[in-house]
Scaffold this motif. Structure first.
Motif, short mmCIF file in Angstrom:
data_model
loop_
_atom_site.label_atom_id
_atom_site.label_comp_id
_atom_site.label_asym_id
_atom_site.label_seq_id
_atom_site.Cartn_x
_atom_site.Cartn_y
_atom_site.Cartn_z
N GLY A 114 -2.48 -0.02 -10.39
CA GLY A 114 -3.01 -1.34 -9.51
C GLY A 114 -2.63 -1.28 -8.33
N PHE A 115 -2.23 -0.26 -7.76
CA PHE A 115 -1.81 -0.29 -6.27
C PHE A 115 -2.78 0.45 -5.56
CE2 PHE A 115 2.56 -0.48 -8.10
CZ PHE A 115 3.26 -1.07 -7.07
N SER A 116 -2.81 0.06 -4.19
CA SER A 116 -3.64 0.90 -3.36
C SER A 116 -2.86 2.01 -2.74
CB SER A 116 -4.15 -0.12 -2.09
OG SER A 116 -4.76 0.91 -1.03
N ALA A 117 -3.31 3.15 -3.59
CA ALA A 117 -2.59 4.43 -3.22
C ALA A 117 -3.65 5.67 -2.99
CB ALA A 117 -1.92 4.69 -4.63
N ARG A 118 -3.22 6.28 -1.83
CA ARG A 118 -4.09 7.28 -1.38
C ARG A 118 -3.17 8.42 -0.46
NH1 ARG A 118 -5.65 6.24 3.97
NH2 ARG A 118 -4.80 4.01 4.84
N VAL A 119 -3.91 9.43 -0.28
CA VAL A 119 -3.34 10.36 0.39
C VAL A 119 -3.45 10.18 1.82
CG1 VAL A 119 -3.55 13.03 1.01
CG2 VAL A 119 -4.14 12.30 -1.14
N ALA A 120 -2.03 10.47 2.58
CA ALA A 120 -1.88 10.04 3.90
C ALA A 120 -2.83 11.15 4.76
CB ALA A 120 -0.46 10.14 4.13
N ARG A 121 -3.51 10.78 5.92
CA ARG A 121 -4.39 11.38 6.60
C ARG A 121 -3.54 12.31 7.44
NH1 ARG A 121 -5.79 10.86 11.95
NH2 ARG A 121 -4.65 8.91 12.20
N GLU A 161 0.96 -1.29 -0.05
CA GLU A 161 0.20 -0.03 0.05
C GLU A 161 0.85 1.08 -0.11
OE1 GLU A 161 -2.63 2.21 3.07
OE2 GLU A 161 -3.54 0.21 2.40
N VAL A 162 0.48 2.13 -0.87
CA VAL A 162 1.25 3.39 -0.87
C VAL A 162 0.59 4.78 -0.23
CG1 VAL A 162 2.73 4.87 -2.60
CG2 VAL A 162 2.51 2.61 -2.99
N GLN A 163 1.24 5.52 0.48
CA GLN A 163 0.63 6.68 0.81
C GLN A 163 1.59 7.82 0.49
OE1 GLN A 163 -0.98 6.70 4.69
NE2 GLN A 163 -2.15 5.08 4.57
N THR A 164 1.05 8.95 0.24
CA THR A 164 2.03 10.44 0.28
C THR A 164 0.94 11.53 0.71
OG1 THR A 164 3.48 11.54 -0.64
CG2 THR A 164 1.88 10.64 -2.16
N TYR A 219 7.04 -4.97 -5.43
CA TYR A 219 6.35 -4.07 -5.34
C TYR A 219 6.87 -2.64 -5.74
CZ TYR A 219 2.47 -6.98 -3.26
OH TYR A 219 1.59 -8.02 -3.08
N GLY A 220 8.13 -2.41 -4.77
CA GLY A 220 8.82 -1.14 -4.86
C GLY A 220 9.45 -1.26 -6.32
N VAL A 221 9.73 -2.14 -6.97
CA VAL A 221 10.16 -2.03 -8.37
C VAL A 221 9.28 -1.46 -9.38
CG1 VAL A 221 11.21 -3.20 -10.41
CG2 VAL A 221 12.05 -3.78 -8.06
N ARG A 222 7.93 -2.04 -9.29
CA ARG A 222 6.82 -1.63 -10.02
C ARG A 222 6.33 -0.51 -9.69
NH1 ARG A 222 1.28 -3.11 -9.88
NH2 ARG A 222 1.47 -4.19 -7.85
N ALA A 223 6.32 0.06 -8.42
CA ALA A 223 5.94 1.33 -8.02
C ALA A 223 6.88 2.43 -8.55
CB ALA A 223 5.82 1.54 -6.42
N LEU A 224 8.13 2.29 -8.65
CA LEU A 224 9.34 3.13 -8.99
C LEU A 224 9.07 3.30 -10.67
CD1 LEU A 224 12.12 2.27 -6.59
CD2 LEU A 224 11.00 4.54 -6.73
#
Length: 374
Positions: free
Chosen positions: A308-315, A163-166, A360-365
């Motif tokens: 395809g990631f679960s990516a969202r804005v961090a609270r 899961e990715v957040q920023t 996951y990290g390779v695919r995200a980058l």
């Protein structure tokens, strides 16, 4: 791309950790890997930093992807076969994994070539308190490799795997360090009336410092002060001439940072003076707050969601710190967290990077690079 080979590389780095500005073996491995991919490789940027350059197509856009390489000065208490072989040095924050993931992304992008522009793969030394990002910038990082934007990915044990957040704006806090020496006392423990008690004054100061955030900062604003070390004394029957405390302050706004430093200095002098002692205060602002630019944070969430990631804005931001802040002061960009659970906490003495995160990290980058460079 061979994930097993990346896992083996990561474990090799874990077994041979290197402290900030000492990452020569790590730098050799990174440079050799990038050379074999056909990238242009530049060494010794910010002492031990490495930058690989990959260009495809005729696009004029250039972005930077950054990974940190250094380890922490602590003993590895893990039990893996690849545990650290170096006494009092270990990869307890996952920088070995970050390096492996960015190398994997470089390999994927070099082999597929499915982007248009230039990507700078930035392997940074000395993130752990030694400002390696600033050293690379001072050494001409962005003049030699003119990124339009720069991104970094950090494993985050608090989030589910992958899961990715920023978030736009502040994502990590500014980090300050304080050291206070209390002096002017010393004598026989059985004759406290003939001296000044440095330990009593220092103990009172610790208690009072822990009230500062609650009483000096707006309750709606996040800030933190922690005393992390207290030292003084050599014998059961003497009051020491000196005692000392060390700690950290974390803030997100310059106003809060200024307020806490000023009030800390005042409190140290007033509390010790009440005991007839003196305080010597050293206060170091070593990392600024990590501030993402709005457009790049939005781009990252969109790109990874589409991949395809679960990516969202961090609270909310975290009160940990990161010297990628210096890069974000110089360039637009975004710092992202990628979930690595199950995992021990960062900086735990038995922490080991979760190798299941590597693909996951390779695919995200790579997804981020393709979108940001397009």
């Amino acid at each position: 791309m061979n994930i097993d080979a990346l896992v083996a590389l990561r474990r090799d780095l874990h077994a041979h950790p290197e402290l900030g500005y000492q990452e020569t073996r790590t730098g050799d491995i990174v440079a050799r890997f990038l050379h074999q991919l056909g990238l242009k490789v530049h060494r010794n940027i910010g002492k031990t930093g490495v930058v690989g350059v990959l260009t495809r197509g005729d696009g004029r856009r250039a972005i930077g992807l950054r990974a940190d390489m250094d380890a922490l000065p602590m003993q590895d208490q893990g039990d893996a076969p690849w545990k650290s072989r170096t006494a009092n040095v270990c990869h307890a924050c996952g920088h070995d994994g970050h390096t492996a993931m960015l190398l994997g992304a470089a390999q994927q992008l070099a082999e597929t070539g499915d982007f248009n522009g230039t990507i700078y793969f930035i392997f940074q030394p000395a993130e752990e308190g030694l400002a390696g990002a600033k050293a690379m910038i001072d050494d001409g990082l962005f003049s030699r490799f003119p990124c339009e934007a720069v991104y970094a990915l950090h494993n985050w044990p608090e989030l589910p795997l992958g899961e990715v957040q920023t978030r736009p704006g502040a994502i990590m806090a500014a980090a300050d360090r304080f050291d206070i020496r209390v002096k002017g006392g010393g004598g026989h423990a059985a004759q406290p009336h003939l001296t000044r008690d440095t330990l009593l004054a220092t103990s009172e100061l610790v208690v009072q410092l822990n009230t500062l955030v609650a009483r000096a900062i707006d309750p709606c604003e996040a800030a933190l002060l922690s005393v992390t070390r207290m030292q003084g004394g050599f014998s059961h029957n003497m009051i020491p001439a000196e005692a000392s405390i060390t700690g950290t302050v974390r803030t997100f706004s310059p106003t809060a940072q200024d307020t806490l430093e000023a009030r800390l200095r005042e409190m140290a002098h007033h509390v010790t003076a009440a005991h007839g002692l003196q305080a010597e205060v050293n206060y170091l602002r070593y990392y600024p707050a990590t501030i993402n630019s709005e457009a790049e944070a939005k781009l990252a969430v969109e790109a990874l969601s589409e991949a395809g990631f679960s990516a969202r804005v961090a609270r909310q931001p975290a009160l940990t710190s990161e010297d990628f802040a210096f890069m974000l002061q110089a360039k637009p960009g975004a710092y992202l967290w990628i979930g690595s659970a199950p995992s021990r906490p960062l900086h735990h003495s038995a922490y080991d990077f979760n190798d299941e995160l590597i693909p996951y990290g390779v695919r995200a980058l790579t997804a981020l690079a393709r979108r940001a460079s397009g």
